[in-house]
Design a protein around this motif. Sequence first.
Motif, PDB file in Angstrom:
ATOM      1  N   ILE A   1     -15.841  -1.558  12.352  1.00 46.56           N
ATOM      2  CA  ILE A   1     -15.436  -2.019  11.023  1.00 46.56           C
ATOM      3  C   ILE A   1     -13.994  -2.516  11.084  1.00 46.56           C
ATOM      4  N   PRO A   2     -13.724  -3.783  10.760  1.00 47.77           N
ATOM      5  CA  PRO A   2     -12.339  -4.269  10.720  1.00 47.77           C
ATOM      6  C   PRO A   2     -11.527  -3.446   9.716  1.00 47.77           C
ATOM      7  N   ALA A   3     -10.350  -2.994  10.139  1.00 44.69           N
ATOM      8  CA  ALA A   3      -9.562  -2.102   9.285  1.00 44.69           C
ATOM      9  C   ALA A   3      -8.109  -2.542   9.228  1.00 44.69           C
ATOM     10  N   GLY A   4      -7.457  -2.152   8.141  1.00 40.73           N
ATOM     11  CA  GLY A   4      -6.033  -2.381   7.969  1.00 40.73           C
ATOM     12  C   GLY A   4      -5.385  -1.132   7.394  1.00 40.73           C
ATOM     13  N   ALA A   5      -4.095  -0.948   7.659  1.00 44.18           N
ATOM     14  CA  ALA A   5      -3.352   0.218   7.179  1.00 44.18           C
ATOM     15  C   ALA A   5      -2.590  -0.138   5.912  1.00 44.18           C
ATOM     16  N   TYR A   6      -2.496   0.846   4.983  1.00 42.26           N
ATOM     17  CA  TYR A   6      -1.726   0.574   3.779  1.00 42.26           C
ATOM     18  C   TYR A   6      -0.705   1.673   3.490  1.00 42.26           C
ATOM     19  N   HIS A   7       0.340   1.261   2.769  1.00 43.54           N
ATOM     20  CA  HIS A   7       1.431   2.150   2.358  1.00 43.54           C
ATOM     21  C   HIS A   7       1.472   2.227   0.847  1.00 43.54           C
ATOM     22  N   PHE A   8       1.525   3.452   0.316  1.00 48.66           N
ATOM     23  CA  PHE A   8       1.649   3.673  -1.122  1.00 48.66           C
ATOM     24  C   PHE A   8       3.126   3.807  -1.471  1.00 48.66           C
ATOM     25  N   TYR A   9       3.607   2.886  -2.303  1.00 46.73           N
ATOM     26  CA  TYR A   9       5.038   2.739  -2.562  1.00 46.73           C
ATOM     27  C   TYR A   9       5.516   3.694  -3.666  1.00 46.73           C
TER      28      TYR A   9
ATOM     29  N   ALA B   1     -12.371  -2.104   5.897  1.00 50.98           N
ATOM     30  CA  ALA B   1     -11.798  -0.879   5.336  1.00 50.98           C
ATOM     31  C   ALA B   1     -10.284  -0.962   5.362  1.00 50.98           C
ATOM     32  N   PHE B   2      -9.671  -0.498   4.294  1.00 51.85           N
ATOM     33  CA  PHE B   2      -8.232  -0.292   4.265  1.00 51.85           C
ATOM     34  C   PHE B   2      -7.982   1.210   4.250  1.00 51.85           C
ATOM     35  N   ILE B   3      -7.081   1.667   5.125  1.00 50.47           N
ATOM     36  CA  ILE B   3      -6.891   3.093   5.373  1.00 50.47           C
ATOM     37  C   ILE B   3      -5.446   3.471   5.080  1.00 50.47           C
ATOM     38  N   LYS B   4      -5.268   4.501   4.263  1.00 44.15           N
ATOM     39  CA  LYS B   4      -3.918   4.920   3.900  1.00 44.15           C
ATOM     40  C   LYS B   4      -3.208   5.524   5.096  1.00 44.15           C
ATOM     41  N   ALA B   5      -1.987   5.042   5.344  1.00 45.78           N
ATOM     42  CA  ALA B   5      -1.160   5.575   6.427  1.00 45.78           C
ATOM     43  C   ALA B   5      -0.032   6.443   5.893  1.00 45.78           C
ATOM     44  N   THR B   6       0.687   5.942   4.867  1.00 47.58           N
ATOM     45  CA  THR B   6       1.902   6.618   4.413  1.00 47.58           C
ATOM     46  C   THR B   6       2.092   6.425   2.915  1.00 47.58           C
ATOM     47  N   GLU B   7       3.028   7.234   2.388  1.00 45.12           N
ATOM     48  CA  GLU B   7       3.508   7.008   1.035  1.00 45.12           C
ATOM     49  C   GLU B   7       4.972   7.392   0.971  1.00 45.12           C
ATOM     50  N   GLY B   8       5.711   6.687   0.099  1.00 49.24           N
ATOM     51  CA  GLY B   8       7.132   6.973  -0.034  1.00 49.24           C
ATOM     52  C   GLY B   8       7.874   6.813   1.278  1.00 49.24           C
ATOM     53  N   GLY B   9       8.806   7.724   1.501  1.00 52.43           N
ATOM     54  CA  GLY B   9       9.601   7.658   2.725  1.00 52.43           C
ATOM     55  C   GLY B   9       9.431   8.833   3.643  1.00 52.43           C
TER      56      GLY B   9
END
Length: 255
Positions: free
Chosen positions: A102-110, A75-83
Motif C-alpha cells: 500500500i503506498p503510504a505517506g507520513a503526516y505531522h499534526f501541528y 494510506a497516510f500514517i501519523k508520525a509526530t505531533e507538536g515538537g
Amino acid sequence: MRAVSSLVAAAIAAVTLVGCGGGHPHGIPSRFDDADPYAWRQNAPDTYPVHGIDVSRWQGAIDWHRVAGSGVGFAFIKATEGGDVADPLFDNHWRGAAAAGIPAGAYHFYYHCRGGAEQARWFLENAPPRAGTLPPVLDIEWTQSRNCPRRPDPETVRAEAQAFLDTVRLAWGKTPIIYTTVDFWEQNQLWRLGNYPFWLRSVAGHPHDTFGHRNWTFWQYTGTGLVPGVRGQVDLNAFAGSEAAWQAWLAAATL
C-alpha cells in the motif's frame, strides 16, 4: 408474469448499479462501510474510484494485508505531533503498509504553541526522507488540547506553516501535502499559501461546495469508516481523479 418481470428488472438494475461502482446506500464504495454515515445525495464519495485511509495509534494493530485486500489504495500514517510527541505505532504501521504493497505517506499534526521550523525538525527526526513514498503531510487545524489552546492570527499561522513546509520540502525534495478543515481554511485564508496539493476534510458536503471550488488532491469524507483489517472506526479518503490519473500522480509523487 408481471411479478416475475419485476424481479428480473430489479435484478438487472442491481447488477447494473454494482457494475457502475455503486450499490452502497451510504454513497461510499461498497467494499467499505460507515458507522455514522452522511446522507450523500449528490457528488457522493463513491463517484471516485481510488480510496484510502489515514491512521494513528488510535487504530491499534492493523491487519494491513486485509486492508489491501479490501481495495484500499493508499494510506497516510501519523508520525509526530507538536515538537515532542511521536506516534508509538508509526514504524509498525509504516512497515505493515509497505509489506502489503500500500503506498503510504507520513503526516505531522501541528500545534500552535511551537514554531513551524522547530516542528518540522521534530517530524524529520522521526520520519526522515524515504524513497518511493507519498509526499509528507502537514495536518494543520485548530487543536482541542488544553496544553495548547493558542489561536494565532492568520498571518502568523501562514508564516509558521510556511516555515514548516519549506523545511520539510528542502529535506524531502518533495512538495508537502496540506491537510485542513473548513473552518481553519476559511479563518486563516490558507489558499494564500500557494499551489500546494490540498487534502481537505469535508464530511457533510463535497469539497467544491464547502471550500469554494478549490482544487484538491485528497478528500477526507468521513471519520467513522469501517474497513476490513482495521478494528473500529477509521478515516476514509478519496483521490480526486480517475484510476489512470491516480497512477500518473502516484508515479510522479513517489520519485
